[in-house]
Design a protein around this motif. Structure first.
Motif, PDB file in Angstrom:
ATOM      1  N   THR A 187      44.145  38.914  96.065  1.00  0.00           N
ATOM      2  CA  THR A 187      43.690  40.230  96.531  1.00  0.00           C
ATOM      3  C   THR A 187      42.937  41.017  95.467  1.00  0.00           C
ATOM      4  N   ARG A 188      42.956  40.550  94.216  1.00  0.00           N
ATOM      5  CA  ARG A 188      42.321  41.250  93.101  1.00  0.00           C
ATOM      6  C   ARG A 188      42.886  42.670  92.959  1.00  0.00           C
ATOM      7  N   THR A 189      44.183  42.774  93.135  1.00  0.00           N
ATOM      8  CA  THR A 189      44.859  44.063  92.994  1.00  0.00           C
ATOM      9  C   THR A 189      46.024  43.917  92.032  1.00  0.00           C
ATOM     10  N   ARG A 230      61.545  53.520  95.906  1.00  0.00           N
ATOM     11  CA  ARG A 230      60.234  53.666  95.272  1.00  0.00           C
ATOM     12  C   ARG A 230      59.145  53.275  96.255  1.00  0.00           C
ATOM     13  N   ILE A 231      57.904  53.502  95.868  1.00  0.00           N
ATOM     14  CA  ILE A 231      56.758  53.107  96.685  1.00  0.00           C
ATOM     15  C   ILE A 231      55.876  52.212  95.833  1.00  0.00           C
ATOM     16  N   ASP A 232      55.629  51.007  96.329  1.00  0.00           N
ATOM     17  CA  ASP A 232      54.773  50.052  95.637  1.00  0.00           C
ATOM     18  C   ASP A 232      53.367  50.121  96.227  1.00  0.00           C
ATOM     19  N   VAL A 233      52.389  50.234  95.350  1.00  0.00           N
ATOM     20  CA  VAL A 233      50.990  50.366  95.768  1.00  0.00           C
ATOM     21  C   VAL A 233      50.176  49.274  95.084  1.00  0.00           C
ATOM     22  N   GLN A 234      49.352  48.590  95.870  1.00  0.00           N
ATOM     23  CA  GLN A 234      48.430  47.605  95.315  1.00  0.00           C
ATOM     24  C   GLN A 234      47.101  48.306  95.023  1.00  0.00           C
ATOM     25  N   VAL A 235      46.765  48.400  93.743  1.00  0.00           N
ATOM     26  CA  VAL A 235      45.590  49.145  93.294  1.00  0.00           C
ATOM     27  C   VAL A 235      44.478  48.153  92.935  1.00  0.00           C
ATOM     28  N   PRO A 236      43.249  48.387  93.398  1.00  0.00           N
ATOM     29  CA  PRO A 236      42.136  47.516  92.992  1.00  0.00           C
ATOM     30  C   PRO A 236      42.051  47.418  91.476  1.00  0.00           C
ATOM     31  N   GLN A 237      41.822  46.212  90.989  1.00  0.00           N
ATOM     32  CA  GLN A 237      41.894  45.982  89.542  1.00  0.00           C
ATOM     33  C   GLN A 237      40.883  46.825  88.760  1.00  0.00           C
ATOM     34  N   GLU A 238      39.751  47.174  89.390  1.00  0.00           N
ATOM     35  CA  GLU A 238      38.762  47.959  88.658  1.00  0.00           C
ATOM     36  C   GLU A 238      39.180  49.414  88.504  1.00  0.00           C
ATOM     37  N   ARG A 239      40.183  49.867  89.269  1.00  0.00           N
ATOM     38  CA  ARG A 239      40.634  51.257  89.157  1.00  0.00           C
ATOM     39  C   ARG A 239      41.933  51.383  88.374  1.00  0.00           C
ATOM     40  N   LEU A 240      42.558  50.252  88.054  1.00  0.00           N
ATOM     41  CA  LEU A 240      43.859  50.300  87.387  1.00  0.00           C
ATOM     42  C   LEU A 240      43.776  50.980  86.029  1.00  0.00           C
ATOM     43  N   LYS A 241      42.720  50.735  85.269  1.00  0.00           N
ATOM     44  CA  LYS A 241      42.625  51.293  83.922  1.00  0.00           C
ATOM     45  C   LYS A 241      42.530  52.816  83.928  1.00  0.00           C
ATOM     46  N   SER A 242      42.074  53.394  85.034  1.00  0.00           N
ATOM     47  CA  SER A 242      41.963  54.850  85.107  1.00  0.00           C
ATOM     48  C   SER A 242      43.271  55.519  85.521  1.00  0.00           C
ATOM     49  N   ILE A 243      44.256  54.728  85.919  1.00  0.00           N
ATOM     50  CA  ILE A 243      45.560  55.263  86.310  1.00  0.00           C
ATOM     51  C   ILE A 243      46.516  55.105  85.137  1.00  0.00           C
ATOM     52  N   THR A 244      47.025  56.213  84.634  1.00  0.00           N
ATOM     53  CA  THR A 244      47.950  56.198  83.512  1.00  0.00           C
ATOM     54  C   THR A 244      49.299  56.750  83.946  1.00  0.00           C
ATOM     55  N   ALA A 245      50.262  56.698  83.030  1.00  0.00           N
ATOM     56  CA  ALA A 245      51.605  57.200  83.355  1.00  0.00           C
ATOM     57  C   ALA A 245      51.591  58.692  83.632  1.00  0.00           C
ATOM     58  N   ASP A 246      50.589  59.412  83.117  1.00  0.00           N
ATOM     59  CA  ASP A 246      50.513  60.859  83.307  1.00  0.00           C
ATOM     60  C   ASP A 246      49.639  61.265  84.494  1.00  0.00           C
ATOM     61  N   SER A 247      49.072  60.315  85.207  1.00  0.00           N
ATOM     62  CA  SER A 247      48.197  60.638  86.337  1.00  0.00           C
ATOM     63  C   SER A 247      48.975  61.340  87.437  1.00  0.00           C
ATOM     64  N   THR A 262      38.218  66.265  89.490  1.00  0.00           N
ATOM     65  CA  THR A 262      39.324  65.385  89.862  1.00  0.00           C
ATOM     66  C   THR A 262      38.909  64.490  91.011  1.00  0.00           C
ATOM     67  N   GLU A 263      39.138  63.205  90.823  1.00  0.00           N
ATOM     68  CA  GLU A 263      38.826  62.228  91.860  1.00  0.00           C
ATOM     69  C   GLU A 263      40.132  61.830  92.553  1.00  0.00           C
ATOM     70  N   THR A 264      40.135  61.835  93.868  1.00  0.00           N
ATOM     71  CA  THR A 264      41.312  61.436  94.635  1.00  0.00           C
ATOM     72  C   THR A 264      41.093  60.050  95.214  1.00  0.00           C
ATOM     73  N   ILE A 265      42.005  59.137  94.894  1.00  0.00           N
ATOM     74  CA  ILE A 265      41.929  57.772  95.403  1.00  0.00           C
ATOM     75  C   ILE A 265      43.051  57.578  96.419  1.00  0.00           C
ATOM     76  N   PRO A 266      42.758  57.456  97.714  1.00  0.00           N
ATOM     77  CA  PRO A 266      43.801  57.217  98.714  1.00  0.00           C
ATOM     78  C   PRO A 266      44.057  55.720  98.879  1.00  0.00           C
ATOM     79  N   LEU A 267      45.320  55.329  98.811  1.00  0.00           N
ATOM     80  CA  LEU A 267      45.698  53.929  98.979  1.00  0.00           C
ATOM     81  C   LEU A 267      46.957  53.849  99.841  1.00  0.00           C
ATOM     82  N   THR A 268      47.228  52.688 100.358  1.00  0.00           N
ATOM     83  CA  THR A 268      48.414  52.465 101.193  1.00  0.00           C
ATOM     84  C   THR A 268      49.500  51.785 100.380  1.00  0.00           C
ATOM     85  N   GLY A 269      50.730  52.302 100.497  1.00  0.00           N
ATOM     86  CA  GLY A 269      51.865  51.729  99.789  1.00  0.00           C
ATOM     87  C   GLY A 269      53.009  51.416 100.722  1.00  0.00           C
ATOM     88  N   THR A 270      54.023  50.747 100.183  1.00  0.00           N
ATOM     89  CA  THR A 270      55.209  50.365 100.954  1.00  0.00           C
ATOM     90  C   THR A 270      56.456  50.838 100.231  1.00  0.00           C
TER      91      THR A 270
END
Length: 363
Positions: free
Chosen positions: A254-256, A208-225, A48-56
């Motif tokens: 921002t390419r997010t 809710r919390i909105d997170v800007q995810v780098p576009q290259e990692r978006l495909k690895s994030i699914t609804a079940d993640s 399991t890979e953990t990706i930490p990001l900042t949200g609002t």
């Protein structure tokens, strides 16, 4: 010349040479000194890979409230920070003229209803007289026409009254949902126009919390993640959440791309505007070979190495291998080259071993 001393000297030299030979033969015959090390057996597995990001934190509902008619502000019943319930009166405009218009419309409606009632009474009377042959049929028909006209007039007066009543209600700004007033934009005595905001209302439920995810990692994030978060203002144990939206359109600046999550628990403690640390836990789609971070030895030239314990006859021997790194999975790092599954990786004691040194494995 006396030959005895020479014989003694030769004898002593022979004894010294024999002792030296025996010492070195014994030294080389001893097994090499071993160093204790702790190892793990490398293998490929799902990680399991953990990706930490900042949200609002964002509100599910927020609105800039404005009056539905223009007028003079008579009273503002709330202030910034006021908690309101749906239907509460927030701002009142001067409604003197609107109230008079409602009274006039009510009088017209009453008059029209009275005329209708009178025309219906005359129609009933004419029907009784016609039954007795006291009046002609045309008189009854005239009475019927008068009733239809009176009904239309009464209906028109009722619509006019309801219109004036609606205009009167529009002099009040009501809360469309439960929430808190975040901005007060007007005061009593000001003239406001339709569409001009007078209050800002934000709902505290369902944040809710909105997170800007780098576009290259978006495909690895699914609804079940798997995902959880921690508020920066109140750090503590991560709180579970779920992904409710993925917006695949990237921001060119921002390419997010936007990923929105919401807590699995009550969100009353999530005031909009706060920042949060969001952790996406992504499981690898195929088994990978990973090693602990502590096992890596980074050199100044940028290369990365590890120590392996390889079998060498009846003992183990330390040898250094250069490796290529892949993705980072929490406290593990993927190895793409340099180590094969089933090898013994030294994770403790690798600070002091030397190339080719004998080691013994400690469990």
């Amino acid at each position: 010349m006396n030959p005895v001393p020479n014989r003694h000297f030769a004898l002593r030299s022979a004894l010294v040479f024999a002792a030296f030979t025996v010492f070195h033969t014994t030294l080389w015959a001893q097994p090499p000194a071993t160093v204790p090390v702790v190892t793990i057996e490398t293998r490929r597995e799902l990680v399991t890979e953990t990706i930490p990001l900042t949200g609002t934190v964002t509100a599910r509902q927020q609105a800039a409230l404005s009056p539905r008619t223009s007028g003079l502000v008579a009273a503002v019943h709330v202030d910034a920070g006021s908690y309101v319930t749906r239907g509460d009166k927030l701002v009142s405009l001067d409604a003197t003229l609107a109230e008079l218009a409602v009274q006039s419309a009510a009088a017209n409606r009453n008059e029209a209803q009275a005329r209708l009632a009178e025309s219906e009474r005359l129609l009933d009377e004419s029907r009784r007289l016609f039954a007795k042959n006291s009046i002609p049929e045309t008189e009854v028909m005239n009475r019927q026409a008068e009733v239809a006209i009176a009904q239309a007039a009464a209906q028109r007066a009722d619509v006019a009254y309801r219109e004036r009543a609606e205009l009167l209600q529009r002099h009040d700004v009501l809360a469309p949902f439960d929430g808190v007033i975040t901005q007060k934009l007007t005061e009593a005595g000001e003239w406001v126009s339709t569409g001009a905001p007078v209050l800002q209302l934000v709902s505290l439920l369902g944040s809710r919390i909105d997170v800007q995810v780098p576009q290259e990692r978006l495909k690895s994030i699914t609804a079940d993640s798997s995902v959880d978060f921690v508020l920066d203002s109140t750090p503590g144990e991560p709180r579970p959440a779920r992904i409710v939206a993925r917006v695949p359109v990237s921001n060119p600046a921002t390419r997010t791309a936007l990923v929105r999550i919401e807590p699995l628990e009550d969100s009353k403690e999530l005031p909009p505007g706060k920042s949060a640390r969001v952790f996406f836990h992504l499981r690898s789609d195929k088994p990978v070979l990973t090693v602990p971070r502590d096992a890596l030895i980074r050199r100044s030239d940028g290369t990365v190495n590890v120590w392996l314990a390889l079998p060498a006859g009846d003992h183990w021997q330390a040898t250094m291998r250069r490796v290529d790194l892949g993705r980072t999975y929490t406290d593990q790092i993927e190895i793409t080259a340099g180590v094969e599954p089933g090898q013994h990786l030294i994770i403790r004691g690798n600070e002091t071993v030397r190339e080719g040194q004998a080691v013994h494995l400690v469990k």
